[in-house]
Scaffold this motif. Structure first.
Motif, PDB file in Angstrom:
ATOM      1  N   THR A 215     -15.533   9.615   1.222  1.00  0.00           N
ATOM      2  CA  THR A 215     -15.683   8.403   0.796  1.00  0.00           C
ATOM      3  C   THR A 215     -16.041   8.392  -0.873  1.00  0.00           C
ATOM      4  O   THR A 215     -16.356   9.729  -1.369  1.00  0.00           O
ATOM      5  CB  THR A 215     -16.888   7.575   1.441  1.00  0.00           C
TER       6      THR A 215
ATOM      7  N   TRP B 110     -17.023  -0.262  -0.676  1.00  0.00           N
ATOM      8  CA  TRP B 110     -17.931   0.738  -0.888  1.00  0.00           C
ATOM      9  C   TRP B 110     -19.373   0.285  -0.404  1.00  0.00           C
ATOM     10  O   TRP B 110     -19.827  -0.675  -0.520  1.00  0.00           O
ATOM     11  CB  TRP B 110     -18.332   1.382  -2.404  1.00  0.00           C
ATOM     12  N   SER B 111     -20.234   1.334   0.378  1.00  0.00           N
ATOM     13  CA  SER B 111     -21.402   0.872   0.827  1.00  0.00           C
ATOM     14  C   SER B 111     -22.493   0.891  -0.124  1.00  0.00           C
ATOM     15  O   SER B 111     -23.690   0.249   0.221  1.00  0.00           O
ATOM     16  CB  SER B 111     -21.768   1.571   2.224  1.00  0.00           C
TER      17      SER B 111
ATOM     18  N   ALA C 134      -7.763   6.644  -1.223  1.00  0.00           N
ATOM     19  CA  ALA C 134      -6.184   6.673  -1.439  1.00  0.00           C
ATOM     20  C   ALA C 134      -5.368   6.035  -0.785  1.00  0.00           C
ATOM     21  O   ALA C 134      -4.238   5.653  -1.027  1.00  0.00           O
ATOM     22  CB  ALA C 134      -5.941   8.205  -1.404  1.00  0.00           C
ATOM     23  N   GLY C 135      -5.804   5.715   0.632  1.00  0.00           N
ATOM     24  CA  GLY C 135      -4.996   4.728   1.489  1.00  0.00           C
ATOM     25  C   GLY C 135      -3.771   5.703   1.867  1.00  0.00           C
ATOM     26  O   GLY C 135      -3.862   6.745   2.081  1.00  0.00           O
TER      27      GLY C 135
ATOM     28  N   VAL D 295      -8.381   2.124  -6.432  1.00  0.00           N
ATOM     29  CA  VAL D 295      -7.865   0.886  -6.390  1.00  0.00           C
ATOM     30  C   VAL D 295      -7.938   0.294  -5.400  1.00  0.00           C
ATOM     31  O   VAL D 295      -7.803   0.586  -3.946  1.00  0.00           O
ATOM     32  CB  VAL D 295      -6.182   1.114  -6.822  1.00  0.00           C
TER      33      VAL D 295
ATOM     34  N   THR E 149     -10.352   6.965   6.375  1.00  0.00           N
ATOM     35  CA  THR E 149      -9.792   6.621   7.542  1.00  0.00           C
ATOM     36  C   THR E 149      -8.603   7.362   8.034  1.00  0.00           C
ATOM     37  O   THR E 149      -7.590   7.764   7.279  1.00  0.00           O
ATOM     38  CB  THR E 149      -8.854   5.028   7.345  1.00  0.00           C
TER      39      THR E 149
ATOM     40  N   ALA F 169      -0.281   5.389  -2.548  1.00  0.00           N
ATOM     41  CA  ALA F 169       0.451   4.723  -3.711  1.00  0.00           C
ATOM     42  C   ALA F 169       0.375   5.263  -4.789  1.00  0.00           C
ATOM     43  O   ALA F 169       1.122   5.439  -5.753  1.00  0.00           O
ATOM     44  CB  ALA F 169       0.032   3.034  -3.850  1.00  0.00           C
TER      45      ALA F 169
ATOM     46  N   ILE G 121      -9.465   7.727  -5.204  1.00  0.00           N
ATOM     47  CA  ILE G 121     -10.640   7.624  -4.240  1.00  0.00           C
ATOM     48  C   ILE G 121     -10.197   6.127  -3.233  1.00  0.00           C
ATOM     49  O   ILE G 121     -10.206   5.401  -3.815  1.00  0.00           O
ATOM     50  CB  ILE G 121     -11.958   6.954  -5.191  1.00  0.00           C
TER      51      ILE G 121
ATOM     52  N   MET H 115      -5.067   6.798   7.967  1.00  0.00           N
ATOM     53  CA  MET H 115      -4.171   6.715   6.613  1.00  0.00           C
ATOM     54  C   MET H 115      -4.037   8.311   6.073  1.00  0.00           C
ATOM     55  O   MET H 115      -3.331   8.495   5.649  1.00  0.00           O
ATOM     56  CB  MET H 115      -5.229   5.858   5.835  1.00  0.00           C
TER      57      MET H 115
ATOM     58  N   MET I  33       0.913  -1.290   0.021  1.00  0.00           N
ATOM     59  CA  MET I  33       0.088   0.045   0.065  1.00  0.00           C
ATOM     60  C   MET I  33       0.916   1.056  -0.070  1.00  0.00           C
ATOM     61  O   MET I  33       0.282   2.382  -0.171  1.00  0.00           O
ATOM     62  CB  MET I  33      -1.010  -0.076   1.294  1.00  0.00           C
TER      63      MET I  33
END
Ligand code: SAM
Length: 233
Positions: A115, A138-139, A67-68, A132, A89, A71, A65, A92, A41
């Motif tokens: 989100t 996704w909810s 993005a963590g 990625v 999060t 990366a 979207i 992150m 990641m």
């Protein structure tokens, strides 16, 4: 700096001090543990390939979207793009804030608490967007694709990729084997590219590809779309 500020106010509150410090410490340790155990990641061939496939130019505004820890964001920032890094999060976002600062890209990266379903990004403002390995989180698929079409500029490109870790062709297939046999570890749902493509068309996008494919030598769900330049399309 702003990304690191959230947790730094809590240290002078008398008897609560130890408690807060403990929480902070836990958060920091969890963050370090995460960064150590998730090198893919930090930098990943898939993210690099996704950004290269979209080929954003310097000066374009792009969106990562989910993005963590960046990366894909960092690859685009180094190309001279303005990156909206949307990530729900908090830790992150903190790692990404620090990372972009350390690597001299803080000005090119705007870290957004959001989100896929609610990016908070201005409509018609994004030249290229990608996700990625986030679609399975996704909810609400319809809300997600509707939001992405809303924020894309006319002519804006979209590339959604979820690696297929369940395919024996995937180089990490064995590594995720234990998780696969543990029912409880399956906290995410499978993504059907045709369903994503249909939802995107319903939201007004032109879909160029929606199916299983390969990216950076890994089998993956791949969906490529564009927001039409004129509303008549
Ligand atoms: C497996 S990580 C992938 C991160 C990054 N895209 C990468 O490839 O390194 C999944 C990410 O999706 C984020 N996420 C969770 N729910 C989300 C949502 N509804 N919309 C967008 N991202 C979400 C998580 O916080 C996490 O950062």
């Amino acid at each position: 700096m702003e990304a690191m500020d959230h947790d730094s106010h809590h240290h002078d509150h008398g008897e609560d001090h130890a408690h807060h410090e403990h929480e902070h410490d836990q958060g920091f340790k969890a963050m370090l543990r995460y960064v150590r155990h998730a090198p893919e990641m930090w930098s990943s061939e898939v993210n690099t390939a996704v950004v290269e496939r979209l080929a954003p130019m310097a000066g374009e505004t792009v969106m990562d979207i989910g993005a963590g820890i960046g990366a894909g964001t960092m690859v685009a920032a180094k190309r001279g793009c303005k990156v909206m890094a949307v990530e729900p999060t908090p830790y992150m976002r903190r790692v990404l804030g620090l990372r972009s600062l350390v690597f001299g890209q803080r000005e090119n990266v705007e870290i957004v608490d959001g989100t896929a379903e609610a990016t908070t990004v201005r409509e018609n403002s994004i030249d290229a967007a990608w996700a990625v390995n986030t679609m399975h989180h996704w909810s609400n698929l319809e809300a997600g694709v509707g939001e992405l079409v809303r924020v894309l500029a006319p002519g804006g490109r979209l590339l959604l990729v979820d690696e297929d870790f369940d395919s024996p062709e995937h180089p990490d297939y064995e590594r995720f084997g234990a998780m696969r046999t543990d029912e409880h570890a399956h906290h995410f749902h499978d993504v059907d590219p045709e369903v994503v493509g249909t939802a995107l068309k319903a939201a007004g996008a032109s879909v160029e590809f929606a199916g299983m494919g390969e990216i950076a030598g890994r089998p993956a769900v791949i969906v490529e779309a564009t927001k039409p330049s004129s509303s008549s399309e």
